[in-house]
Design a protein around this motif. Structure first.
Motif, PDB file in Angstrom:
ATOM      1  N   TYR A   1       0.847  -1.195   0.000  1.00  0.00           N
ATOM      2  CA  TYR A   1       0.000   0.000   0.000  1.00  0.00           C
ATOM      3  C   TYR A   1       0.883   1.246   0.000  1.00  0.00           C
ATOM      4  O   TYR A   1       1.897   1.286   0.681  1.00  0.00           O
ATOM      5  N   VAL A   2       0.454   2.260  -0.744  1.00  0.00           N
ATOM      6  CA  VAL A   2       1.092   3.564  -0.718  1.00  0.00           C
ATOM      7  C   VAL A   2       0.008   4.577  -0.366  1.00  0.00           C
ATOM      8  O   VAL A   2      -0.994   4.693  -1.081  1.00  0.00           O
ATOM      9  N   VAL A   3       0.179   5.285   0.739  1.00  0.00           N
ATOM     10  CA  VAL A   3      -0.779   6.290   1.184  1.00  0.00           C
ATOM     11  C   VAL A   3      -0.126   7.655   0.952  1.00  0.00           C
ATOM     12  O   VAL A   3       0.989   7.901   1.408  1.00  0.00           O
ATOM     13  N   VAL A   4      -0.831   8.522   0.234  1.00  0.00           N
ATOM     14  CA  VAL A   4      -0.308   9.856  -0.064  1.00  0.00           C
ATOM     15  C   VAL A   4      -1.024  10.868   0.814  1.00  0.00           C
ATOM     16  O   VAL A   4      -2.243  11.018   0.732  1.00  0.00           O
ATOM     17  N   GLY A   5      -0.274  11.539   1.677  1.00  0.00           N
ATOM     18  CA  GLY A   5      -0.839  12.548   2.569  1.00  0.00           C
ATOM     19  C   GLY A   5      -0.828  12.059   4.004  1.00  0.00           C
ATOM     20  O   GLY A   5      -1.505  11.092   4.341  1.00  0.00           O
ATOM     21  N   ALA A   6      -0.048  12.713   4.851  1.00  0.00           N
ATOM     22  CA  ALA A   6       0.096  12.299   6.248  1.00  0.00           C
ATOM     23  C   ALA A   6      -0.732  13.161   7.185  1.00  0.00           C
ATOM     24  O   ALA A   6      -0.378  13.347   8.338  1.00  0.00           O
ATOM     25  N   GLY A   7      -1.841  13.671   6.673  1.00  0.00           N
ATOM     26  CA  GLY A   7      -2.765  14.384   7.544  1.00  0.00           C
ATOM     27  C   GLY A   7      -3.501  13.386   8.424  1.00  0.00           C
ATOM     28  O   GLY A   7      -3.095  12.223   8.554  1.00  0.00           O
ATOM     29  N   THR A   8      -4.587  13.813   9.013  1.00  0.00           N
ATOM     30  CA  THR A   8      -5.330  12.953   9.924  1.00  0.00           C
ATOM     31  C   THR A   8      -5.771  11.657   9.252  1.00  0.00           C
ATOM     32  O   THR A   8      -5.487  10.561   9.738  1.00  0.00           O
ATOM     33  N   ALA A   9      -6.450  11.762   8.115  1.00  0.00           N
ATOM     34  CA  ALA A   9      -6.969  10.568   7.440  1.00  0.00           C
ATOM     35  C   ALA A   9      -5.847   9.661   6.955  1.00  0.00           C
ATOM     36  O   ALA A   9      -5.910   8.436   7.130  1.00  0.00           O
ATOM     37  N   GLY A  10      -4.820  10.244   6.341  1.00  0.00           N
ATOM     38  CA  GLY A  10      -3.716   9.435   5.843  1.00  0.00           C
ATOM     39  C   GLY A  10      -2.978   8.712   6.956  1.00  0.00           C
ATOM     40  O   GLY A  10      -2.587   7.551   6.811  1.00  0.00           O
ATOM     41  N   SER A  11      -2.794   9.376   8.074  1.00  0.00           N
ATOM     42  CA  SER A  11      -2.104   8.759   9.205  1.00  0.00           C
ATOM     43  C   SER A  11      -2.912   7.626   9.819  1.00  0.00           C
ATOM     44  O   SER A  11      -2.373   6.565  10.150  1.00  0.00           O
ATOM     45  N   VAL A  12      -4.215   7.847   9.959  1.00  0.00           N
ATOM     46  CA  VAL A  12      -5.077   6.796  10.517  1.00  0.00           C
ATOM     47  C   VAL A  12      -5.124   5.601   9.571  1.00  0.00           C
ATOM     48  O   VAL A  12      -5.007   4.442   9.999  1.00  0.00           O
ATOM     49  N   LEU A  13      -5.291   5.863   8.278  1.00  0.00           N
ATOM     50  CA  LEU A  13      -5.331   4.783   7.298  1.00  0.00           C
ATOM     51  C   LEU A  13      -4.023   3.994   7.316  1.00  0.00           C
ATOM     52  O   LEU A  13      -4.027   2.754   7.315  1.00  0.00           O
ATOM     53  N   THR A  14      -2.900   4.678   7.374  1.00  0.00           N
ATOM     54  CA  THR A  14      -1.606   4.011   7.421  1.00  0.00           C
ATOM     55  C   THR A  14      -1.474   3.155   8.674  1.00  0.00           C
ATOM     56  O   THR A  14      -0.994   2.015   8.611  1.00  0.00           O
ATOM     57  N   ALA A  15      -1.907   3.686   9.797  1.00  0.00           N
ATOM     58  CA  ALA A  15      -1.847   2.923  11.047  1.00  0.00           C
ATOM     59  C   ALA A  15      -2.689   1.650  10.941  1.00  0.00           C
ATOM     60  O   ALA A  15      -2.247   0.565  11.345  1.00  0.00           O
ATOM     61  N   ARG A  16      -3.889   1.784  10.397  1.00  0.00           N
ATOM     62  CA  ARG A  16      -4.759   0.610  10.259  1.00  0.00           C
ATOM     63  C   ARG A  16      -4.152  -0.429   9.324  1.00  0.00           C
ATOM     64  O   ARG A  16      -4.157  -1.621   9.610  1.00  0.00           O
ATOM     65  N   LEU A  17      -3.641   0.025   8.179  1.00  0.00           N
ATOM     66  CA  LEU A  17      -3.053  -0.910   7.218  1.00  0.00           C
ATOM     67  C   LEU A  17      -1.822  -1.596   7.785  1.00  0.00           C
ATOM     68  O   LEU A  17      -1.566  -2.775   7.503  1.00  0.00           O
ATOM     69  N   SER A  18      -1.059  -0.898   8.599  1.00  0.00           N
ATOM     70  CA  SER A  18       0.166  -1.477   9.144  1.00  0.00           C
ATOM     71  C   SER A  18      -0.104  -2.437  10.300  1.00  0.00           C
ATOM     72  O   SER A  18       0.823  -3.115  10.767  1.00  0.00           O
ATOM     73  N   GLU A  19      -1.345  -2.518  10.762  1.00  0.00           N
ATOM     74  CA  GLU A  19      -1.679  -3.496  11.804  1.00  0.00           C
ATOM     75  C   GLU A  19      -1.499  -4.921  11.293  1.00  0.00           C
ATOM     76  O   GLU A  19      -1.289  -5.838  12.078  1.00  0.00           O
ATOM     77  N   ASP A  20      -1.588  -5.095   9.971  1.00  0.00           N
ATOM     78  CA  ASP A  20      -1.332  -6.391   9.349  1.00  0.00           C
ATOM     79  C   ASP A  20       0.184  -6.520   9.248  1.00  0.00           C
ATOM     80  O   ASP A  20       0.819  -5.835   8.431  1.00  0.00           O
ATOM     81  N   GLY A  21       0.775  -7.357  10.072  1.00  0.00           N
ATOM     82  CA  GLY A  21       2.220  -7.494  10.113  1.00  0.00           C
ATOM     83  C   GLY A  21       2.850  -7.912   8.796  1.00  0.00           C
ATOM     84  O   GLY A  21       4.037  -7.690   8.574  1.00  0.00           O
ATOM     85  N   GLY A  22       2.074  -8.476   7.887  1.00  0.00           N
ATOM     86  CA  GLY A  22       2.609  -8.910   6.612  1.00  0.00           C
ATOM     87  C   GLY A  22       2.568  -7.846   5.534  1.00  0.00           C
ATOM     88  O   GLY A  22       3.110  -8.039   4.446  1.00  0.00           O
ATOM     89  N   ALA A  23       1.925  -6.712   5.814  1.00  0.00           N
ATOM     90  CA  ALA A  23       1.776  -5.653   4.805  1.00  0.00           C
ATOM     91  C   ALA A  23       2.909  -4.643   4.927  1.00  0.00           C
ATOM     92  O   ALA A  23       3.299  -4.246   6.021  1.00  0.00           O
ATOM     93  N   ARG A  24       3.429  -4.224   3.771  1.00  0.00           N
ATOM     94  CA  ARG A  24       4.419  -3.137   3.724  1.00  0.00           C
ATOM     95  C   ARG A  24       3.669  -1.890   3.284  1.00  0.00           C
ATOM     96  O   ARG A  24       3.074  -1.864   2.218  1.00  0.00           O
ATOM     97  N   VAL A  25       3.717  -0.849   4.128  1.00  0.00           N
ATOM     98  CA  VAL A  25       2.957   0.372   3.887  1.00  0.00           C
ATOM     99  C   VAL A  25       3.925   1.550   3.807  1.00  0.00           C
ATOM    100  O   VAL A  25       4.789   1.716   4.673  1.00  0.00           O
ATOM    101  N   LEU A  26       3.762   2.368   2.766  1.00  0.00           N
ATOM    102  CA  LEU A  26       4.566   3.574   2.603  1.00  0.00           C
ATOM    103  C   LEU A  26       3.660   4.786   2.754  1.00  0.00           C
ATOM    104  O   LEU A  26       2.631   4.877   2.080  1.00  0.00           O
ATOM    105  N   LEU A  27       4.016   5.714   3.626  1.00  0.00           N
ATOM    106  CA  LEU A  27       3.274   6.958   3.824  1.00  0.00           C
ATOM    107  C   LEU A  27       4.109   8.100   3.261  1.00  0.00           C
ATOM    108  O   LEU A  27       5.239   8.329   3.691  1.00  0.00           O
ATOM    109  N   LEU A  28       3.561   8.804   2.267  1.00  0.00           N
ATOM    110  CA  LEU A  28       4.260   9.922   1.622  1.00  0.00           C
ATOM    111  C   LEU A  28       3.652  11.248   2.039  1.00  0.00           C
ATOM    112  O   LEU A  28       2.438  11.384   2.102  1.00  0.00           O
ATOM    113  N   GLU A  29       4.514  12.228   2.297  1.00  0.00           N
ATOM    114  CA  GLU A  29       4.067  13.579   2.612  1.00  0.00           C
ATOM    115  C   GLU A  29       5.069  14.559   2.030  1.00  0.00           C
ATOM    116  O   GLU A  29       6.268  14.288   2.009  1.00  0.00           O
TER     117      GLU A  29
END
Length: 101
Positions: free
Chosen positions: A9-37
């Motif tokens: 997953y690639v999440v663009v925008g580290a505002g409130t929604a982007g940060s929450v979405l990234t946190a939720r996606l990263s709860e899956d230990g097998g997922a690699r998540v990139l947060l861009l800002e």
């Protein structure tokens, strides 16, 4: 030459929604998540102080956006500072209320 890195997953925008979405996606230990800002790690002195936002105009933190014509004047509003630092957009914009001139 750097090695390519793959993400689930690639999440663009580290505002409130982007940060929450990234946190939720990263709860899956097998997922690699990139947060861009946009922006860098340096925080200008005026950034954490909402009433000081006019000091950010014309700096590297100001994207220089202009709105379209606003009713009833038909003139654009300039100086809508968008922060270019990690998760700071809500802090910069959320405390400022401006009426069109």
């Amino acid at each position: 030459m750097s090695q390519a890195v793959e993400y689930n997953y690639v999440v663009v925008g580290a505002g409130t929604a982007g940060s929450v979405l990234t946190a939720r996606l990263s709860e899956d230990g097998g997922a690699r998540v990139l947060l861009l800002e946009a922006g860098g790690p340096e925080v200008p002195e005026a950034m954490p102080t909402p009433p000081a936002w006019p000091r950010l105009l014309g700096t590297a933190s100001d994207w220089g956006d202009r709105t379209t014509g606003q009713a009833p004047t038909g003139t654009p509003v300039s100086g809508n500072t968008n922060a270019t630092l990690y998760g700071i957009a809500e802090r910069a914009a959320g405390f400022v209320s401006r009426k069109g001139a």
